[in-house]
Design an enzyme around this catalytic site. Structure first.
Site, PDB file in Angstrom:
ATOM      1  N   GLU A 118      -9.976   7.348   0.518  1.00 42.26           N
ATOM      2  CA  GLU A 118     -10.058   7.292  -0.750  1.00 42.26           C
ATOM      3  C   GLU A 118      -8.326   6.955  -1.116  1.00 42.26           C
ATOM      4  OE1 GLU A 118     -13.113   9.972  -3.235  1.00 42.26           O
ATOM      5  OE2 GLU A 118     -11.151  10.742  -3.137  1.00 42.26           O
ATOM      6  N   CYS A 119      -8.416   5.819  -1.994  1.00 42.63           N
ATOM      7  CA  CYS A 119      -7.036   5.509  -2.700  1.00 42.63           C
ATOM      8  C   CYS A 119      -6.071   5.379  -1.394  1.00 42.63           C
ATOM      9  CB  CYS A 119      -6.692   6.316  -3.590  1.00 42.63           C
ATOM     10  SG  CYS A 119      -5.411   5.512  -4.664  1.00 42.63           S
ATOM     11  N   GLY A 120      -5.122   6.305  -1.279  1.00 43.19           N
ATOM     12  CA  GLY A 120      -4.272   6.134  -0.172  1.00 43.19           C
ATOM     13  C   GLY A 120      -4.718   6.211   1.156  1.00 43.19           C
ATOM     14  N   THR A 163     -12.250   3.010  -0.429  1.00 48.32           N
ATOM     15  CA  THR A 163     -12.048   2.417  -1.794  1.00 48.32           C
ATOM     16  C   THR A 163     -10.783   3.231  -2.527  1.00 48.32           C
ATOM     17  OG1 THR A 163     -13.246   2.232  -3.837  1.00 48.32           O
ATOM     18  CG2 THR A 163     -13.470   3.947  -2.351  1.00 48.32           C
ATOM     19  N   TYR A 169      -7.745   4.670   1.807  1.00 46.81           N
ATOM     20  CA  TYR A 169      -8.155   3.528   1.937  1.00 46.81           C
ATOM     21  C   TYR A 169      -7.019   2.449   2.288  1.00 46.81           C
ATOM     22  CZ  TYR A 169      -9.651  -1.103   0.041  1.00 46.81           C
ATOM     23  OH  TYR A 169     -10.184  -2.387  -0.097  1.00 46.81           O
TER      24      TYR A 169
END
Length: 438
Positions: free
Chosen positions: A327-329, A428, A331
């Site tokens: 997730e985010c970082g 993502t 990703y």
């Protein structure tokens, strides 16, 4: 019976976080079992709430969480607490057009749960005018009750007297005033506040905040404003289920953004969270059945991550047989490259084909509704999940992978495809909060 109070303000930057943290510690000093709650998708403040009380923080979000889940989480938080202080995000009424009671604003929680509000007013640059602001809050929504007012950043005792007299003439109660003091502000960093775990002297700072609240505010009066919470009648149906039985979870200074309610629920239903540190060059334990890499600040540690050969090779071996989600970082680290703020490109794990850049800063912020395009650690194809994005990094090369999900904003306006999927690896920028069950 647990009692509760919402701490709100007209806007971000009014000082409600410092007031909340100071009150949490001040009431804990009295021997109360206190827990902090944050409205909205904020990772940072629950860490400070935890540091102030010794009890895990919690996020409640009226847009991302169905009302039954909000009630269930609040009831769970109240089980080992005498007092819950719920800190508003942004302004008390600030949210989106998400439908009745589903705006994401803390005011939704006040209506849904019948909890009154302690209003923190930054009175710098004004005096009697503060009464006009207070009156506006009192009458804006009759279902959201303003129980009292804290004056913040007052310039002098005379300033306090003028502001207090004007507000109390309207029939509202002022429970104290905090004088302007730059030492009470929490430090900031490139994405917002420094996390509690990064603060070099966090306990001393919280003690100073508590000292100020004890001398500046009437704690007995504040306690008298609280109300008893009703018995919980919520449901866990909308919880995001654990992605596996034994979950290898990246956990260090680069990867910290896991919502407290997710980890708590996963453990409660029997899953085991097994931490490992990419910055310490550790790979996910092979006896785990899924790997979860949460968000954080990998752009600050990109060189170390690029040099962590055991982590990168071990993650590749894990991904060859078992699911990995970022997730985010997380990703960003699953991609081919990460460009840091100085424009230096660092090789990442390459388990997905995209590249990201922090040098080309652009804020992406808002609620997101994601529809999964394939089965994976977060759910089955077609499952709808609500959450949010908050990042300055951008995708500099989209790569060639299949998309992870289609996303819409908080009002349902389509945004497009998001993230990537290759084999058992998914990722993502979207942070998941809860499922949609209706």
């Amino acid at each position: 019976m647990t009692r509760a109070l919402i701490i709100g303000a007209p806007r971000s930057g009014s000082g409600k976080t410092s007031v909340t943290i100071g009150l949490l510690r001040a009431f804990a000093r009295r021997g109360l079992r206190v827990r902090g709650v944050k409205s909205g998708p904020d990772y940072i403040d629950p860490g400070f709430h935890h540091a102030a009380t010794g009890r895990a923080g919690l996020n409640l979000d009226s847009w991302a969480m169905e009302p039954d889940l909000v009630a269930q989480l609040l009831g769970q938080a109240a089980e080992d607490a005498d007092l819950l202080l719920i800190e508003s995000a942004m302004g008390l009424f600030d949210g989106i057009a998400g439908g009745e009671g589903r705006t994401g604003a803390a005011a939704d929680l006040a209506r849904l749960l019948g909890i009154p509000v302690l209003l923190v007013l930054d009175v710098s640059g004004q005096s009697q005018t503060a009464a006009a602001v207070a009156i506006g809050f009192r009458h804006y929504d009759p279902d959201v009750r303003m129980a009292g007012v804290v004056l913040n950043r007052a310039g002098s005792e005379r300033h306090v007297r003028l502001s207090t007299a004007a507000i109390e003439d309207t029939g509202m109660s002022v429970v104290g005033a905090v004088l302007r003091n730059s030492e009470l502000s929490l430090p900031e960093r490139h994405l917002g506040l420094v996390q509690a775990s990064e603060h070099p002297a966090i306990q001393g700072h919280i003690d100073r905040l508590a000292d100020v609240m004890e001398t500046s505010l009437d704690l007995d009066a504040i306690l008298s404003l609280t109300v008893e919470l009703p018995a919980s009648t919520g449901s866990t149906q909308a919880h995001l289920p654990p992605p596996g039985q034994r979950i290898a979870i990246a956990s260090d200074a680069a990867f910290t953004f896991l919502y407290p309610h997710l980890g708590s629920h996963w453990r409660a239903v029997g899953a085991e969270l097994v931490p490992f540190s990419p910055l310490a060059d550790e790979a996910p334990p092979a006896d785990c059945d899924v790997c979860w890499i949460p968000g954080g600040y990998p752009e600050l540690h990109a060189e170390r991550i690029a040099a962590a050969d055991r982590f990168r090779q071990g993650l590749a071996r894990f991904a060859a047989e078992k699911p990995v989600h970022g997730e985010c970082g997380g990703y960003m680290v699953l991609g081919e490259r990460l460009e840091d703020a100085e424009g230096v490109s660092h090789a990442m794990t390459g388990l997905l084909s995209h590249a990201t850049s922090f040098a080309r800063r652009k804020m992406n912020l808002g609620y997101r509704q994601a529809t999964l395009l394939a089965d994976g650690p977060m759910g089955v194809a077609g499952q709808v999940i609500r959450g949010h994005e908050f990042h300055y990094a951008s995708v500099s090369d989209p790569g060639t992978d299949e998309a992870f999900a289609t996303i819409a904003d908080g009002t349902g306006q389509p945004i497009g495809r998001s993230g990537g999927r290759r084999g058992q690896v998914t990722g993502t920028f979207f942070h998941a909060i809860a499922r949609v069950t209706q």
